[in-house]
Design an enzyme around this catalytic site. Sequence first.
Site, PDB file in Angstrom:
ATOM      1  N   ASP A   7      66.038   8.900  16.271  1.00 16.89           N
ATOM      2  CA  ASP A   7      66.287   8.100  17.278  1.00 16.89           C
ATOM      3  C   ASP A   7      64.853   7.999  18.194  1.00 16.89           C
ATOM      4  O   ASP A   7      64.198   9.061  18.251  1.00 16.89           O
ATOM      5  CB  ASP A   7      67.268   8.373  18.502  1.00 16.89           C
ATOM      6  CG  ASP A   7      67.387   9.718  18.831  1.00 16.89           C
ATOM      7  OD1 ASP A   7      67.238  10.686  17.813  1.00 16.89           O
ATOM      8  OD2 ASP A   7      67.815  10.111  20.012  1.00 16.89           O
ATOM      9  N   HIS A  20      62.402  10.572  20.249  1.00 21.48           N
ATOM     10  CA  HIS A  20      63.208  11.942  19.892  1.00 21.48           C
ATOM     11  C   HIS A  20      62.908  12.404  18.501  1.00 21.48           C
ATOM     12  O   HIS A  20      62.622  13.659  18.413  1.00 21.48           O
ATOM     13  CB  HIS A  20      64.638  12.000  19.993  1.00 21.48           C
ATOM     14  CG  HIS A  20      65.730  13.017  20.202  1.00 21.48           C
ATOM     15  ND1 HIS A  20      66.732  13.215  20.268  1.00 21.48           N
ATOM     16  CD2 HIS A  20      64.971  14.292  20.365  1.00 21.48           C
ATOM     17  CE1 HIS A  20      66.924  14.721  20.620  1.00 21.48           C
ATOM     18  NE2 HIS A  20      66.101  15.427  20.582  1.00 21.48           N
ATOM     19  N   GLU A  24      67.967   7.522  27.523  1.00 21.05           N
ATOM     20  CA  GLU A  24      69.055   7.225  26.729  1.00 21.05           C
ATOM     21  C   GLU A  24      69.091   5.584  26.576  1.00 21.05           C
ATOM     22  O   GLU A  24      69.312   5.246  27.800  1.00 21.05           O
ATOM     23  CB  GLU A  24      70.394   7.711  26.648  1.00 21.05           C
ATOM     24  CG  GLU A  24      70.275   9.242  26.403  1.00 21.05           C
ATOM     25  CD  GLU A  24      70.507   9.736  25.150  1.00 21.05           C
ATOM     26  OE1 GLU A  24      70.412   8.779  24.125  1.00 21.05           O
ATOM     27  OE2 GLU A  24      70.658  10.911  24.763  1.00 21.05           O
ATOM     28  N   HIS A  69      65.668   8.015  23.566  1.00 23.78           N
ATOM     29  CA  HIS A  69      66.568   8.371  22.682  1.00 23.78           C
ATOM     30  C   HIS A  69      67.456   7.039  22.547  1.00 23.78           C
ATOM     31  O   HIS A  69      67.193   5.979  22.963  1.00 23.78           O
ATOM     32  CB  HIS A  69      67.619   9.291  23.341  1.00 23.78           C
ATOM     33  CG  HIS A  69      66.888  10.532  23.740  1.00 23.78           C
ATOM     34  ND1 HIS A  69      66.908  11.769  23.002  1.00 23.78           N
ATOM     35  CD2 HIS A  69      66.477  10.957  24.762  1.00 23.78           C
ATOM     36  CE1 HIS A  69      66.439  12.888  23.422  1.00 23.78           C
ATOM     37  NE2 HIS A  69      65.941  12.251  24.878  1.00 23.78           N
TER      38      HIS A  69
END
Length: 272
Positions: A244, A234, A198, A112
């Site tokens: 993302d 994602h 992330e 992400h």
Amino acid sequence: MFKWLLLFAGAGLFYLWIKGKKQAKLDSENPQDPNKSKTKKVMDPEVMVQCQYCKLHLPESEALAYDSRFYCSKEHLHALDSSGWIGDAKWCVSPNQDARPENITPDLVVIHHISLPPGEFKNQSSSHHIVHFFQNKLDPNLHPYFAEIADQKVSSHFLISRSGELIQFVSTQHKAWHAGKSSYFGREKCNDFSIGIELEGDGETPFSEAQYEGLNNLIGKLACAYPHLQFVGHSDIAPGRKTDPGIYFDWSKFQKEAGISAENLPFGLSSR
């Protein structure tokens, strides 16, 4: 002559007698430690600590300390432990997690991007806002965008900041809330069987070299415990809803530097 010698001898003895009395008086007024001449250094007991990875007890002076934890070796410091935590990551536990379904081992990594406030990392360090967001501590009064998202309950297993710092929020053995409504080749609820990573970014800016390096190191550690991992963005598992990690994530660079087989990148190497 002999009388003079006796006189001098007597005066000397008298002087020594007077000096001895004065010294005795001083000693009585200022008693000394009888063991002063035999003073020896008393050592405090060595503090013992426990290796977070293997639970070995060892003297603190011989241990490697990191983020208030201790390790017996560099190998254990840089590894994923049996509880699903990376030793050299900063641990910031998120309440937004739950147990994986029974007998489910993660076999998917979802990449992400996130930035709070959006794009703020270009001007100053702002990854602490992401940490607060995943811990439900984001102050809605700090930024108008924060007021819009402050009530959301989300998390990821890992965050890699622009500087490459690795932060872990959830054990890899547990389910983080990162994928939302999602599907991977017909398998619904990707949170159940995935690990979320992330990268601090906004989808409009290339990621930093430090982030790629941190990501590659992390993947190496995860692959030791989960050798059958597949890697997706994602947007691959939530098309139309998510974009993302975005067009600036270099899948070819990631595949090459992390040493990932093309077979483990089911959506290919093109940016998307």
